[in-house]
Write a protein that holds these residues in place. Structure first.
Motif, PDB file in Angstrom:
ATOM      1  N   GLN A   1       9.450 -20.518   6.557  1.00 36.56           N
ATOM      2  CA  GLN A   1       9.581 -19.401   7.061  1.00 36.56           C
ATOM      3  C   GLN A   1      10.687 -19.384   8.248  1.00 36.56           C
ATOM      4  O   GLN A   1      11.069 -18.155   8.459  1.00 36.56           O
ATOM      5  CB  GLN A   1       8.201 -19.516   7.916  1.00 36.56           C
TER       6      GLN A   1
ATOM      7  N   ARG B   1      -2.399 -26.069  -0.108  1.00 36.88           N
ATOM      8  CA  ARG B   1      -2.940 -26.704   0.852  1.00 36.88           C
ATOM      9  C   ARG B   1      -3.735 -26.039   1.757  1.00 36.88           C
ATOM     10  O   ARG B   1      -4.746 -26.467   2.062  1.00 36.88           O
ATOM     11  CB  ARG B   1      -1.658 -27.340   1.391  1.00 36.88           C
ATOM     12  N   ARG B   2      -3.382 -24.814   1.802  1.00 38.90           N
ATOM     13  CA  ARG B   2      -4.329 -24.080   2.788  1.00 38.90           C
ATOM     14  C   ARG B   2      -5.702 -23.689   2.325  1.00 38.90           C
ATOM     15  O   ARG B   2      -6.756 -23.757   3.018  1.00 38.90           O
ATOM     16  CB  ARG B   2      -3.651 -22.868   3.150  1.00 38.90           C
TER      17      ARG B   2
ATOM     18  N   ASP C   1       7.550 -23.052  -2.613  1.00 40.57           N
ATOM     19  CA  ASP C   1       7.263 -23.504  -1.205  1.00 40.57           C
ATOM     20  C   ASP C   1       5.906 -22.650  -1.127  1.00 40.57           C
ATOM     21  O   ASP C   1       4.834 -23.101  -0.573  1.00 40.57           O
ATOM     22  CB  ASP C   1       8.055 -23.131  -0.298  1.00 40.57           C
TER      23      ASP C   1
ATOM     24  N   GLU D   1       2.316 -24.723  -0.171  1.00 45.79           N
ATOM     25  CA  GLU D   1       1.564 -24.538   1.263  1.00 45.79           C
ATOM     26  C   GLU D   1       0.169 -23.574   0.886  1.00 45.79           C
ATOM     27  O   GLU D   1      -0.748 -23.908   1.667  1.00 45.79           O
ATOM     28  CB  GLU D   1       2.387 -23.678   2.034  1.00 45.79           C
ATOM     29  N   SER D   2       0.100 -22.482   0.266  1.00 42.41           N
ATOM     30  CA  SER D   2      -0.925 -21.783  -0.228  1.00 42.41           C
ATOM     31  C   SER D   2      -2.035 -22.653  -0.753  1.00 42.41           C
ATOM     32  O   SER D   2      -3.287 -22.686  -0.417  1.00 42.41           O
ATOM     33  CB  SER D   2      -0.595 -20.568  -1.084  1.00 42.41           C
TER      34      SER D   2
ATOM     35  N   PHE E   1       4.089 -19.646   3.626  1.00 42.36           N
ATOM     36  CA  PHE E   1       5.187 -20.269   3.602  1.00 42.36           C
ATOM     37  C   PHE E   1       5.017 -21.646   4.594  1.00 42.36           C
ATOM     38  O   PHE E   1       4.179 -21.452   5.464  1.00 42.36           O
ATOM     39  CB  PHE E   1       6.427 -19.749   4.029  1.00 42.36           C
ATOM     40  N   THR E   2       5.575 -22.717   4.323  1.00 42.77           N
ATOM     41  CA  THR E   2       5.505 -23.718   5.298  1.00 42.77           C
ATOM     42  C   THR E   2       6.229 -23.333   6.514  1.00 42.77           C
ATOM     43  O   THR E   2       7.252 -22.330   6.469  1.00 42.77           O
ATOM     44  CB  THR E   2       6.223 -24.931   4.673  1.00 42.77           C
ATOM     45  N   ASP E   3       6.116 -23.894   7.599  1.00 45.60           N
ATOM     46  CA  ASP E   3       6.815 -23.597   8.855  1.00 45.60           C
ATOM     47  C   ASP E   3       8.420 -23.630   8.592  1.00 45.60           C
ATOM     48  O   ASP E   3       9.150 -22.840   9.067  1.00 45.60           O
ATOM     49  CB  ASP E   3       6.489 -24.344  10.049  1.00 45.60           C
TER      50      ASP E   3
ATOM     51  N   GLN F   1      11.573 -20.676  -2.754  1.00 51.01           N
ATOM     52  CA  GLN F   1      10.419 -20.008  -1.867  1.00 51.01           C
ATOM     53  C   GLN F   1       9.246 -19.837  -2.509  1.00 51.01           C
ATOM     54  O   GLN F   1       8.264 -20.097  -1.845  1.00 51.01           O
ATOM     55  CB  GLN F   1      11.184 -18.590  -1.620  1.00 51.01           C
TER      56      GLN F   1
END
Length: 391
Positions: free
Chosen positions: A304, A277-278, A270, A274-275, A299-301, A267
Motif C-alpha cells: 500500500q 490472510r484476512r 500481494d 493479504e486478502s 494490500f499489505t501495508d 501487486q
C-alpha cells in the motif's frame, strides 16, 4: 437414409473446470434480485446476464472515445475508458477466481464501474460537478448507477438495464450518508457502515492496479514521463532491475512492458496473499458475515505504501504535467460552456433531453446529456454552439 448426428450439449471434460464458490460468495441463490422480476435465464447465470447487458449498452460503447489520461484524438494507442474497463475486468476476474468467488459478478461490476464518466476524464467530472453544485452535484460513480437504473433505453418492460442488486451495489463504490438516504435499500450500507461483497471490494483494488500501472505505460509512450524519473519510484525501479537482469538484450519497449507486467503480477500476488490472510482470520461463513466484517480485500501495508508513492509520482509528473494541464483547461472550458448554453436556453438540447428537462430538473437533464458525450462529440457540439460557420 443416413441418420443425422444428435446435437450434444457441451460439458467440461475436466472435473477441475467445475468450481465450487465459497459459502460467503455472492450467488444467484443468495442475491436480492432485480427491481423488476424477470424469468431466470436458461443458459447462463443471472450475473452473466448482467455482464452481457452491460457490454451491449450504449454507455459501454461510448467509453471507447472517453479520456483515461490522454484525450481521444491525441493518439490511437493510448488507453481510453473502454480499454481501462476491460483491463480492470481482467485483473478483477482473475483475483475473484483465485479466491473462489463469483467471477461473473466481479466482471460485471468492473465493466460497469466507469459507465458514468464524463468526457475528458477527471477534469470533465470536476467541471460538471462545479456546474451542478446548486443541483446536487455530479459524481461519475452515482452517474454509472443512474445509467444502469434509468437512462439506458433498451427494454420494453423497464428503464435502464434492471441489473441484480449486488451488481448495482458494487457499481456504487462510495456515497455520502445524505445521498445514501435517497437510494433506499442500495444506500443503506453507507448509513450502517457495512461492507459490500468481496466481489465489489476486489473491483475497487483492481481499478487501482490497472490505472496506476497502465498510466505509467501511457506516460512513457507519450514522452511526458522518462525512465530516469521512474527510477525514483521503488515499485518501478525494482522490477525494471529484475527485467534487465533476466533480459539484458531486449529493446526499450519490451523492457517497459516486461517491467509493468511484473509490477502488476507483484501487486496481484500481494493482494491475494493479504486478502487470504484476512479472510482466514475473519472466518466468514455467509455473505452477511462479509457485510459485517471490516474490509477483507486489501494490500499489505508495504505494498500500500509503494502504491501511494506511485500515485504521488503520477500526480506530480503526469497528471500535473503542463501539456496535460493545457488540455484539461480546455476540457473544463468546454464543459462549462456547454452547461451554461443548455441551461440558459433548453431548446438547444436534443428533443429527448428537452422532454426530460420539462418533466423534471433542467440541470440534471443537461448533466445527463453532457456526461454521455464522448470527447470528440463534446468538442464538436462546442463548435456547433460557439463557432461561426459550424452546423
Amino acid at each position: 437414409m443416413p441418420m443425422r448426428p444428435r446435437t450434444r450439449l457441451w460439458l467440461p471434460s475436466n472435473r477441475a473446470a467445475v468450481r465450487e464458490m465459497m459459502s460467503y460468495a455472492v450467488s444467484d441463490g443468495v442475491s436480492r434480485g432485480r427491481a423488476v422480476p424477470e424469468p431466470r435465464p436458461k443458459a447462463r447465470s443471472e450475473f452473466q446476464r448482467d455482464r452481457d447487458r452491460i457490454v451491449h449498452s450504449t454507455a459501454f460503447r461510448r467509453l471507447e472515445y472517453k479520456t483515461q489520461v490522454f484525450v481521444n484524438h491525441e493518439g490511437d494507442l493510448f488507453r481510453t475508458r473502454l480499454t481501462h474497463s476491460i483491463e480492470v475486468a481482467q485483473v478483477a476476474r482473475s483475483v475473484a477466481r483465485a479466491l473462489n468467488l463469483n467471477d461473473d459478478l466481479t466482471e460485471a461490476i468492473a465493466l460497469a464501474h466507469d459507465l458514468g464518466h464524463t468526457p475528458f476524464g477527471h477534469a470533465g467530472q470536476e467541471a460538471l460537478n462545479e456546474c451542478m453544485q446548486a443541483h446536487g452535484g455530479f459524481e461519475h460513480n452515482r452517474q454509472s448507477l443512474r445509467i444502469v437504473d434509468r437512462l439506458e433505453e433498451r427494454y420494453g418492460a423497464f428503464d435502464g438495464l434492471n441489473l441484480m442488486f449486488e451488481t448495482r451495489e458494487g457499481i456504487l463504490k462510495h456515497c455520502s450518508p445524505a445521498r445514501a438516504r435517497e437510494l433506499g435499500d442500495l444506500g443503506q450500507r453507507f448509513i450502517e457502515d457495512r461492507r459490500p461483497s468481496l466481489e465489489a471490494q476486489i473491483c475497487n483494488l483492481a481499478d487501482e492496479i490497472a490505472y496506476n500501472n497502465h498510466d505509467v505505460d501511457d506516460g512513457l509512450r507519450s514522452g511526458l514521463l522518462t525512465l530516469e524519473q521512474l527510477d525514483q519510484v521503488s515499485l518501478f525501479s525494482r522490477h525494471a532491475t529484475e527485467a534487465d537482469r533476466e533480459f539484458p538484450q531486449i529493446s526499450l519497449r519490451r523492457r517497459v512492458h516486461e517491467t509493468i507486467r511484473r509490477m502488476i503480477g507483484a501487486q496481484v500476488a500481494d493482494l491475494l496473499a493479504e486478502s487470504t490472510r484476512r479472510i482466514q482470520a475473519a472466518a466468514p461463513l455467509t455473505l452477511a458475515d462479509i457485510h459485517a466484517a471490516p474490509a477483507l480485500i486489501a494490500f499489505t501495508d508495504a505494498m500500500q505504501e509503494e502504491n501511494q508513492k506511485l500515485k504521488g509520482f503520477l500526480r506530480e509528473h503526469l497528471y500535473h504535467h503542463y501539456e496535460v494541464l493545457r488540455m484539461t483547461a480546455k476540457a473544463r472550458r468546454i464543459i462549462r460552456d456547454l452547461f451554461a448554453a443548455f441551461t440558459e436556453n433548453p431548446r438547444l438540447l436534443p428533443p429527448q433531453y428537452q422532454e426530460m428537462a420539462a418533466n423534471g430538473n433542467l440541470a440534471r437533464a443537461t448533466a445527463d446529456y453532457i456526461a454521455g458525450m464522448t470527447d470528440r462529440y463534446s468538442m464538436k457540439e462546442h463548435r456547433r454552439l460557439f463557432s461561426v460557420g459550424e452546423l
